[in-house]
Design an enzyme around this catalytic site. Structure first.
Site, short mmCIF file in Angstrom:
data_model
loop_
_atom_site.label_atom_id
_atom_site.label_comp_id
_atom_site.label_asym_id
_atom_site.label_seq_id
_atom_site.Cartn_x
_atom_site.Cartn_y
_atom_site.Cartn_z
N GLU A 5 -4.93 -5.57 10.37
CA GLU A 5 -3.99 -4.48 10.63
C GLU A 5 -4.37 -3.77 11.93
O GLU A 5 -5.19 -2.86 11.92
CB GLU A 5 -3.99 -3.47 9.49
CG GLU A 5 -3.39 -3.95 8.20
CD GLU A 5 -3.05 -2.77 7.29
OE1 GLU A 5 -1.88 -2.63 6.93
OE2 GLU A 5 -3.94 -1.98 6.97
N ASN A 43 0.86 -1.18 0.00
CA ASN A 43 0.00 0.00 0.00
C ASN A 43 0.90 1.23 0.00
O ASN A 43 1.50 1.56 1.02
CB ASN A 43 -0.91 -0.01 1.23
CG ASN A 43 -1.83 1.20 1.29
OD1 ASN A 43 -1.96 1.94 0.32
ND2 ASN A 43 -2.45 1.41 2.44
N HIS A 45 -9.51 0.24 5.11
CA HIS A 45 -8.26 0.62 5.78
C HIS A 45 -8.56 1.65 6.87
O HIS A 45 -9.39 2.55 6.68
CB HIS A 45 -7.26 1.19 4.77
CG HIS A 45 -5.87 1.30 5.32
ND1 HIS A 45 -5.49 2.31 6.17
CD2 HIS A 45 -4.78 0.51 5.16
CE1 HIS A 45 -4.23 2.15 6.50
NE2 HIS A 45 -3.77 1.06 5.90
N SER A 86 3.40 -2.17 10.28
CA SER A 86 4.84 -2.06 10.52
C SER A 86 5.60 -3.33 10.15
O SER A 86 6.54 -3.75 10.84
CB SER A 86 5.12 -1.69 11.99
OG SER A 86 4.60 -0.41 12.29
#
Length: 223
Positions: free
Chosen positions: A151, A6, A86, A187
């Protein structure tokens, strides 16, 4: 394994053209397990050896939706893969459109990378699984072109990935709900990717800043 990048609000068409050229040459042949989400201004019309996806879109073909991208625009670039849910989009008020986006993308046969994740307060209160299940209630978990990306919000852009034990617990829970591929994002970098990919039920990664340079992305893919 699926490797998705992304690129967020980074890269111009000129710089992404170079990125794609290097990635295409490295891949050699078409690989549907490599997905790159460039900013819409950088979409490329040429054939690539990876899947080019859209970070955002509006659930319409076209119409009076100022500043939005419709199916007609994605079609021009041959884009059939979209990112939905997201946390950075949810924070901008995208929450109310998530179901509409999913239903539209499913109707038109798009590959969907659907993002879910909890904040630190939810994690610390022990309500992670309950929260994630609620995020998934609005979509069809049996859709054959669905990919779910876990995420945790506290790991996005912070440089601190979730613990592998926490990732394993979440992915095991998700695997009990659906048989679609499960990714981890937050991360991901060269120091932790091997450990993350070794977690049971992990089918790949959604990478942010560590994939901004194509050389780094290739290094992560090659392991």
């Amino acid at each position: 394994m699926i490797f998705a990048a992304n690129l967020k609000c980074n890269h111009t068409r000129a710089s992404f053209k170079i990125y794609a050229k290097i990635l295409n040459k490295t891949m050699g042949v078409k690989c549907d397990d490599i997905i790159v989400f460039p900013p819409s201004i950088a979409f490329l019309e040429n054939e690539n050896n990876f899947i080019q996806g859209a970070q955002n879109f509006y659930p319409c073909v076209n119409g009076a939706f100022t500043g939005e991208l419709g199916k007609e625009h994605l079609d021009e670039f041959g884009i059939k893969c979209v990112l939905i849910g997201h946390s950075e989009r949810r924070a901008l008020g995208d929450e109310e459109f998530i179901k509409a986006k999913f239903d539209f993308a499913k109707e038109h046969g798009y590959k969907i990378v659907f993002c879910i994740g909890e904040n630190l307060d939810t994690k610390n209160s022990g309500k992670t699984l309950e929260f994630l299940k609620k995020q998934l209630e609005i979509i069809d978990l049996n859709y054959e072109k669905l990919i779910i990306a876990y995420e945790p919000i506290y790991s996005i852009g912070t440089g601190v990935s979730a613990q592998s034990t926490d990732i394993a617990k979440v992915l095991e829970f998700l695997a009990s709900l659906t048989k679609v591929p499960l990714l981890y994002g937050g991360s991901v970098n060269e120091n932790n990717i091997k450990e993350i990919l070794s977690v049971n039920h992990c089918g790949g990664v959604l990478i942010g800043s560590a994939a901004l340079k194509v050389e780094n992305f290739i290094k992560l893919i090659k392991g």
